[in-house]
Design a protein around this motif. Structure first.
Motif, PDB file in Angstrom:
ATOM      1  N   GLU A 262      42.828  50.235  38.671  1.00  0.00           N
ATOM      2  CA  GLU A 262      44.165  50.394  38.093  1.00  0.00           C
ATOM      3  C   GLU A 262      44.622  49.166  37.307  1.00  0.00           C
ATOM      4  O   GLU A 262      45.334  49.291  36.315  1.00  0.00           O
ATOM      5  N   SER A 263      44.223  47.991  37.748  1.00  0.00           N
ATOM      6  CA  SER A 263      44.650  46.758  37.094  1.00  0.00           C
ATOM      7  C   SER A 263      43.602  46.195  36.138  1.00  0.00           C
ATOM      8  O   SER A 263      43.835  45.169  35.499  1.00  0.00           O
ATOM      9  N   GLY A 264      42.453  46.856  36.053  1.00  0.00           N
ATOM     10  CA  GLY A 264      41.416  46.413  35.132  1.00  0.00           C
ATOM     11  C   GLY A 264      40.868  45.033  35.467  1.00  0.00           C
ATOM     12  O   GLY A 264      40.726  44.190  34.586  1.00  0.00           O
TER      13      GLY A 264
ATOM     14  N   HIS B  34      48.177  56.252  43.689  1.00  0.00           N
ATOM     15  CA  HIS B  34      47.658  55.016  44.271  1.00  0.00           C
ATOM     16  C   HIS B  34      47.425  55.179  45.775  1.00  0.00           C
ATOM     17  O   HIS B  34      46.332  54.915  46.273  1.00  0.00           O
ATOM     18  N   PHE B  35      48.450  55.607  46.504  1.00  0.00           N
ATOM     19  CA  PHE B  35      48.259  55.666  47.953  1.00  0.00           C
ATOM     20  C   PHE B  35      47.278  56.753  48.359  1.00  0.00           C
ATOM     21  O   PHE B  35      46.568  56.611  49.356  1.00  0.00           O
ATOM     22  N   LEU B  36      47.186  57.826  47.575  1.00  0.00           N
ATOM     23  CA  LEU B  36      46.180  58.847  47.901  1.00  0.00           C
ATOM     24  C   LEU B  36      44.758  58.329  47.666  1.00  0.00           C
ATOM     25  O   LEU B  36      43.842  58.645  48.437  1.00  0.00           O
ATOM     26  N   LYS B  37      44.567  57.528  46.613  1.00  0.00           N
ATOM     27  CA  LYS B  37      43.236  56.950  46.380  1.00  0.00           C
ATOM     28  C   LYS B  37      42.894  55.932  47.468  1.00  0.00           C
ATOM     29  O   LYS B  37      41.755  55.925  47.971  1.00  0.00           O
ATOM     30  N   VAL B  38      43.846  55.097  47.852  1.00  0.00           N
ATOM     31  CA  VAL B  38      43.586  54.132  48.928  1.00  0.00           C
ATOM     32  C   VAL B  38      43.284  54.882  50.222  1.00  0.00           C
ATOM     33  O   VAL B  38      42.356  54.531  50.960  1.00  0.00           O
ATOM     34  N   PHE B  39      44.037  55.929  50.494  1.00  0.00           N
ATOM     35  CA  PHE B  39      43.797  56.769  51.673  1.00  0.00           C
ATOM     36  C   PHE B  39      42.381  57.343  51.657  1.00  0.00           C
ATOM     37  O   PHE B  39      41.666  57.298  52.663  1.00  0.00           O
ATOM     38  N   ALA B  40      41.948  57.851  50.511  1.00  0.00           N
ATOM     39  CA  ALA B  40      40.608  58.454  50.425  1.00  0.00           C
ATOM     40  C   ALA B  40      39.526  57.404  50.687  1.00  0.00           C
ATOM     41  O   ALA B  40      38.599  57.652  51.465  1.00  0.00           O
ATOM     42  N   TYR B  41      39.633  56.251  50.048  1.00  0.00           N
ATOM     43  CA  TYR B  41      38.640  55.198  50.286  1.00  0.00           C
ATOM     44  C   TYR B  41      38.688  54.713  51.732  1.00  0.00           C
ATOM     45  O   TYR B  41      37.643  54.464  52.343  1.00  0.00           O
TER      46      TYR B  41
ATOM     47  N   SER C 155      38.566  41.916  36.082  1.00  0.00           N
ATOM     48  CA  SER C 155      37.398  41.465  35.335  1.00  0.00           C
ATOM     49  C   SER C 155      36.137  41.551  36.198  1.00  0.00           C
ATOM     50  O   SER C 155      36.209  41.539  37.429  1.00  0.00           O
ATOM     51  N   PRO C 156      34.981  41.587  35.547  1.00  0.00           N
ATOM     52  CA  PRO C 156      33.729  41.560  36.304  1.00  0.00           C
ATOM     53  C   PRO C 156      33.631  40.337  37.224  1.00  0.00           C
ATOM     54  O   PRO C 156      33.127  40.447  38.341  1.00  0.00           O
ATOM     55  N   ASP C 157      34.129  39.185  36.775  1.00  0.00           N
ATOM     56  CA  ASP C 157      34.092  37.987  37.621  1.00  0.00           C
ATOM     57  C   ASP C 157      34.972  38.152  38.853  1.00  0.00           C
ATOM     58  O   ASP C 157      34.594  37.742  39.951  1.00  0.00           O
ATOM     59  N   ASN C 158      36.142  38.744  38.673  1.00  0.00           N
ATOM     60  CA  ASN C 158      37.034  38.990  39.801  1.00  0.00           C
ATOM     61  C   ASN C 158      36.346  39.905  40.811  1.00  0.00           C
ATOM     62  O   ASN C 158      36.394  39.662  42.020  1.00  0.00           O
ATOM     63  N   ILE C 159      35.727  40.951  40.331  1.00  0.00           N
ATOM     64  CA  ILE C 159      35.055  41.911  41.204  1.00  0.00           C
ATOM     65  C   ILE C 159      33.886  41.239  41.935  1.00  0.00           C
ATOM     66  O   ILE C 159      33.701  41.452  43.143  1.00  0.00           O
ATOM     67  N   SER C 160      33.140  40.415  41.248  1.00  0.00           N
ATOM     68  CA  SER C 160      32.031  39.689  41.898  1.00  0.00           C
ATOM     69  C   SER C 160      32.549  38.738  42.970  1.00  0.00           C
ATOM     70  O   SER C 160      31.955  38.640  44.053  1.00  0.00           O
ATOM     71  N   ARG C 161      33.638  38.057  42.685  1.00  0.00           N
ATOM     72  CA  ARG C 161      34.231  37.161  43.694  1.00  0.00           C
ATOM     73  C   ARG C 161      34.733  37.951  44.889  1.00  0.00           C
ATOM     74  O   ARG C 161      34.561  37.525  46.037  1.00  0.00           O
TER      75      ARG C 161
ATOM     76  N   ASP D  74      42.186  49.153  49.327  1.00  0.00           N
ATOM     77  CA  ASP D  74      43.225  48.811  48.360  1.00  0.00           C
ATOM     78  C   ASP D  74      42.618  48.052  47.182  1.00  0.00           C
ATOM     79  O   ASP D  74      42.981  48.290  46.023  1.00  0.00           O
ATOM     80  N   TYR D  75      41.676  47.156  47.451  1.00  0.00           N
ATOM     81  CA  TYR D  75      41.025  46.433  46.361  1.00  0.00           C
ATOM     82  C   TYR D  75      40.265  47.387  45.440  1.00  0.00           C
ATOM     83  O   TYR D  75      40.334  47.249  44.213  1.00  0.00           O
ATOM     84  N   LEU D  76      39.535  48.328  46.011  1.00  0.00           N
ATOM     85  CA  LEU D  76      38.775  49.282  45.187  1.00  0.00           C
ATOM     86  C   LEU D  76      39.684  49.981  44.185  1.00  0.00           C
ATOM     87  O   LEU D  76      39.324  50.171  43.022  1.00  0.00           O
TER      88      LEU D  76
END
Length: 171
Positions: A131-133, A23-30, A135-141, A124-126
């Motif tokens: 990781e938490s799956g 998780h922290f390595l992915k957040v670090f990369a983004y 929803s498309p609506d959540n991502i759009s918001r 962190d959101y990306l």
């Protein structure tokens, strides 16, 4: 000390918890990608990268103390743990102070007071969306309410195939 050296120390600190490490390595990369894309100064980039590496340092404590990793608990417990972890890493005082502030606010989406803070939230959101799956609506918001940087928006749209305010081909 470089962010890569801090990353290695954080991996050791995580004591084999593969989920937390990934998780922290992915957040670090983004965070690195977005920060460089947005042209942060070297000091702000270092601050961002270190904050990305230690932003969830309180998760193991929160799991044992509270039975969950609720963001509120992470923000309460994280700064002291991050300060202890970073005390021997030879960071400039203002960088350390800002990292501790970011760790203590990485789940707070109001009063965002700098590009490092904005980018940490986006990175962190990306990762959390995957990781938490979410929803498309959540991502759009989130696209409308959270994402502000050109680079972060581009990544969100590319990763989650956002088109015209909606999502396509998520999951």
């Amino acid at each position: 000390m470089t962010s890569s050296e801090i990353a290695k120390s954080m991996i050791v600190f995580s004591d084999g918890n593969l989920h937390d490490i990934c998780h922290f390595l992915k957040v670090f990369a983004y965070a690195r990608i977005i920060g460089e894309g947005e042209g942060l100064s070297d000091k702000d980039q270092l601050t961002l990268e270190v904050a990305a590496l230690v932003h969830d340092i309180a998760c193991p404590l929160c799991r044992s103390k509270y039975g969950n990793t609720d963001g509120r608990h992470q923000e309460e417990e994280g700064p002291a743990l991050a300060e202890s972890f970073l005390q021997d890493k030879a960071l400039p005082g203002d960088v350390l102070s800002r990292v501790l502030f970011l760790v203590g606010h990485h789940h707070t989406y109001t009063d965002i007071d700098g590009p490092d803070y904005q980018i940490l939230l986006e990175a962190d959101y990306l990762v959390n969306a995957d990781e938490s799956g979410f929803s498309p609506d959540n991502i759009s918001r989130a696209r409308q309410k959270i994402f502000k940087t050109r680079t972060g928006l581009s990544l969100l749209e590319s990763i989650y195939k956002i088109q015209h305010g909606g999502t396509k081909n998520v999951r």
